[in-house]
Write an enzyme that holds these catalytic residues in place. Sequence first.
Site, PDB file in Angstrom:
ATOM      1  N   ASN A 166      -9.050  29.975  39.579  1.00 21.96           N
ATOM      2  CA  ASN A 166      -8.919  29.229  38.327  1.00 21.96           C
ATOM      3  C   ASN A 166      -8.541  30.222  37.237  1.00 21.96           C
ATOM      4  O   ASN A 166      -9.379  31.017  36.803  1.00 21.96           O
ATOM      5  CB  ASN A 166     -10.257  28.543  38.004  1.00 21.96           C
ATOM      6  CG  ASN A 166     -10.250  27.854  36.652  1.00 21.96           C
ATOM      7  OD1 ASN A 166      -9.200  27.742  36.005  1.00 21.96           O
ATOM      8  ND2 ASN A 166     -11.413  27.396  36.218  1.00 21.96           N
ATOM      9  N   TRP A 167      -7.291  30.159  36.816  1.00 20.60           N
ATOM     10  CA  TRP A 167      -6.807  31.128  35.814  1.00 20.60           C
ATOM     11  C   TRP A 167      -7.268  30.781  34.397  1.00 20.60           C
ATOM     12  O   TRP A 167      -7.077  31.573  33.481  1.00 20.60           O
ATOM     13  CB  TRP A 167      -5.278  31.224  35.875  1.00 20.60           C
ATOM     14  CG  TRP A 167      -4.775  32.103  36.991  1.00 20.60           C
ATOM     15  CD1 TRP A 167      -5.433  32.434  38.140  1.00 20.60           C
ATOM     16  CD2 TRP A 167      -3.498  32.775  37.059  1.00 20.60           C
ATOM     17  NE1 TRP A 167      -4.653  33.261  38.913  1.00 20.60           N
ATOM     18  CE2 TRP A 167      -3.458  33.492  38.274  1.00 20.60           C
ATOM     19  CE3 TRP A 167      -2.392  32.826  36.216  1.00 20.60           C
ATOM     20  CZ2 TRP A 167      -2.361  34.261  38.664  1.00 20.60           C
ATOM     21  CZ3 TRP A 167      -1.286  33.580  36.594  1.00 20.60           C
ATOM     22  CH2 TRP A 167      -1.282  34.299  37.812  1.00 20.60           C
ATOM     23  N   LYS A 168      -7.832  29.583  34.241  1.00 24.12           N
ATOM     24  CA  LYS A 168      -8.285  29.135  32.908  1.00 24.12           C
ATOM     25  C   LYS A 168      -7.137  29.307  31.901  1.00 24.12           C
ATOM     26  O   LYS A 168      -5.977  29.117  32.270  1.00 24.12           O
ATOM     27  CB  LYS A 168      -9.555  29.894  32.502  1.00 24.12           C
ATOM     28  CG  LYS A 168     -10.629  29.795  33.606  1.00 24.12           C
ATOM     29  CD  LYS A 168     -11.999  30.282  33.185  1.00 24.12           C
ATOM     30  CE  LYS A 168     -12.969  30.100  34.348  1.00 24.12           C
ATOM     31  NZ  LYS A 168     -14.346  30.473  34.001  1.00 24.12           N
ATOM     32  N   HIS A 205     -14.907  20.781  35.050  1.00 25.20           N
ATOM     33  CA  HIS A 205     -15.362  22.173  34.899  1.00 25.20           C
ATOM     34  C   HIS A 205     -16.337  22.242  33.721  1.00 25.20           C
ATOM     35  O   HIS A 205     -16.167  21.545  32.717  1.00 25.20           O
ATOM     36  CB  HIS A 205     -14.166  23.090  34.658  1.00 25.20           C
ATOM     37  CG  HIS A 205     -14.526  24.547  34.764  1.00 25.20           C
ATOM     38  ND1 HIS A 205     -15.169  25.208  33.751  1.00 25.20           N
ATOM     39  CD2 HIS A 205     -14.366  25.441  35.772  1.00 25.20           C
ATOM     40  CE1 HIS A 205     -15.387  26.465  34.132  1.00 25.20           C
ATOM     41  NE2 HIS A 205     -14.903  26.627  35.354  1.00 25.20           N
ATOM     42  N   GLU A 208     -16.633  24.270  31.416  1.00 24.98           N
ATOM     43  CA  GLU A 208     -16.012  24.594  30.123  1.00 24.98           C
ATOM     44  C   GLU A 208     -15.422  23.342  29.482  1.00 24.98           C
ATOM     45  O   GLU A 208     -15.414  23.207  28.255  1.00 24.98           O
ATOM     46  CB  GLU A 208     -14.963  25.699  30.329  1.00 24.98           C
ATOM     47  CG  GLU A 208     -15.649  27.047  30.580  1.00 24.98           C
ATOM     48  CD  GLU A 208     -14.868  28.022  31.421  1.00 24.98           C
ATOM     49  OE1 GLU A 208     -13.657  27.845  31.611  1.00 24.98           O
ATOM     50  OE2 GLU A 208     -15.505  28.987  31.922  1.00 24.98           O
ATOM     51  N   GLU A 233     -20.906  25.470  40.401  1.00 21.79           N
ATOM     52  CA  GLU A 233     -20.730  26.579  39.470  1.00 21.79           C
ATOM     53  C   GLU A 233     -21.886  26.587  38.465  1.00 21.79           C
ATOM     54  O   GLU A 233     -21.842  25.860  37.453  1.00 21.79           O
ATOM     55  CB  GLU A 233     -19.407  26.435  38.711  1.00 21.79           C
ATOM     56  CG  GLU A 233     -18.195  26.469  39.610  1.00 21.79           C
ATOM     57  CD  GLU A 233     -16.952  26.971  38.876  1.00 21.79           C
ATOM     58  OE1 GLU A 233     -16.287  27.853  39.428  1.00 21.79           O
ATOM     59  OE2 GLU A 233     -16.680  26.515  37.755  1.00 21.79           O
ATOM     60  N   GLY A 265     -18.532  34.053  34.396  1.00 25.09           N
ATOM     61  CA  GLY A 265     -18.055  35.108  33.510  1.00 25.09           C
ATOM     62  C   GLY A 265     -19.124  36.080  33.062  1.00 25.09           C
ATOM     63  O   GLY A 265     -18.902  36.855  32.132  1.00 25.09           O
ATOM     64  N   SER A 299     -18.819  34.268  38.944  1.00 25.27           N
ATOM     65  CA  SER A 299     -18.885  35.723  39.152  1.00 25.27           C
ATOM     66  C   SER A 299     -18.691  36.136  40.612  1.00 25.27           C
ATOM     67  O   SER A 299     -19.309  37.097  41.069  1.00 25.27           O
ATOM     68  CB  SER A 299     -20.195  36.292  38.588  1.00 25.27           C
ATOM     69  OG  SER A 299     -20.230  36.124  37.169  1.00 25.27           O
ATOM     70  N   GLY A 337     -12.838  32.707  38.929  1.00 20.51           N
ATOM     71  CA  GLY A 337     -12.208  32.809  37.618  1.00 20.51           C
ATOM     72  C   GLY A 337     -11.588  34.175  37.425  1.00 20.51           C
ATOM     73  O   GLY A 337     -10.504  34.470  37.926  1.00 20.51           O
ATOM     74  N   GLY A 338     -12.290  35.044  36.715  1.00 16.99           N
ATOM     75  CA  GLY A 338     -11.740  36.339  36.318  1.00 16.99           C
ATOM     76  C   GLY A 338     -11.118  37.137  37.451  1.00 16.99           C
ATOM     77  O   GLY A 338     -10.034  37.728  37.279  1.00 16.99           O
TER      78      GLY A 338
HETATM   79  P1  13P Z   1     -15.757  33.646  36.881  1.00 18.20           P
HETATM   80  O1  13P Z   1     -15.347  33.910  38.324  1.00 18.20           O
HETATM   81  O2  13P Z   1     -14.906  34.383  35.898  1.00 18.20           O
HETATM   82  O3  13P Z   1     -17.223  33.823  36.695  1.00 18.20           O
HETATM   83  O4  13P Z   1     -15.442  32.092  36.602  1.00 18.20           O
HETATM   84  C1  13P Z   1     -15.893  31.132  37.496  1.00 18.20           C
HETATM   85  C2  13P Z   1     -15.278  29.833  37.156  1.00 18.20           C
HETATM   86  O5  13P Z   1     -15.595  29.224  36.145  1.00 18.20           O
HETATM   87  C3  13P Z   1     -14.242  29.299  38.054  1.00 18.20           C
HETATM   88  O6  13P Z   1     -13.913  27.983  37.752  1.00 18.20           O
END
Ligand code: 13P
Length: 244
Positions: free
Chosen positions: A8-10, A91, A93, A161, A167, A205, A226-227
């Site tokens: 997920n590149w957000k 998600h 967020e 999640e 993050g 993470s 994510g990251g």
């Molecule tokens: P991180 O891997 O950056 O913690 O993000 C997880 C996430 O929200 C994937 O959708």
Amino acid sequence: MRRLAAGNWKMNGLRADLAEVEALIAAHPAPGCEVLICPPATLLAPMAALAAGRLALGGQDCHARAAGAHTGDVSAAMLADAGATHVILGHSERRADHGETDAAVAAKVQAAWAAGLTAIVCVGETEGQRDAGATLAVIEAQMAGSIPAGATAANLVVAYEPVWAIGTGRTPTLAEIAEVHDRLRALLAARMGDAAGVRLLYGGSVKPGNAAEIFAVSNVDGALVGGASLKAADFGAIVAALAG
Ligand code: 13P
């Protein structure tokens, strides 16, 4: 079932970052798991041209309606038209930043299915909810409210999640992940009869250094990253850990 490494590149990624996808494909031409990247919508079409079927693509959200006067929104059909086969919905967020309720997420899932997309529905507790011992109750309510009737192993993926793990570099213990994933499988089985084929992803993470131990946990069928999905080297290491 085929395990799934989803990135997920957000709200990250410009055309210059397509080079990371090129590098990922070059380093893992025949991955032993399904690889999916969910870039910002602006990159779906160029990434689809680059991927040429060698990895799957997804959106990060869609509107509940098929089309119409909804300035700034993207429909499920538009995602599919740009090359997506999946879409992340609910998600944390989006639940936090845009006030998305379980009912709103369920409506989006229906829109995704109508457009032929697989919905990756996200659930997860906040730190306060975990501290209060409410984790399983929160997950159960989100599952009941966010997933409409009609789920199949082909059209649904569920991602656990924990909000406090996203993050932050913090993750639940392996036993805590197992407890939630076992419950997710049981909840799906109660709804669907046979839920053995629905992939359950852990997200929060996930890094090259913890991927292998997380993937060994019961009922973890992949990751939503994510990251660490932004760089080919890191995501490639996670893909390799998942392929085992
Ligand atoms: P991180 O891997 O950056 O913690 O993000 C997880 C996430 O929200 C994937 O959708």
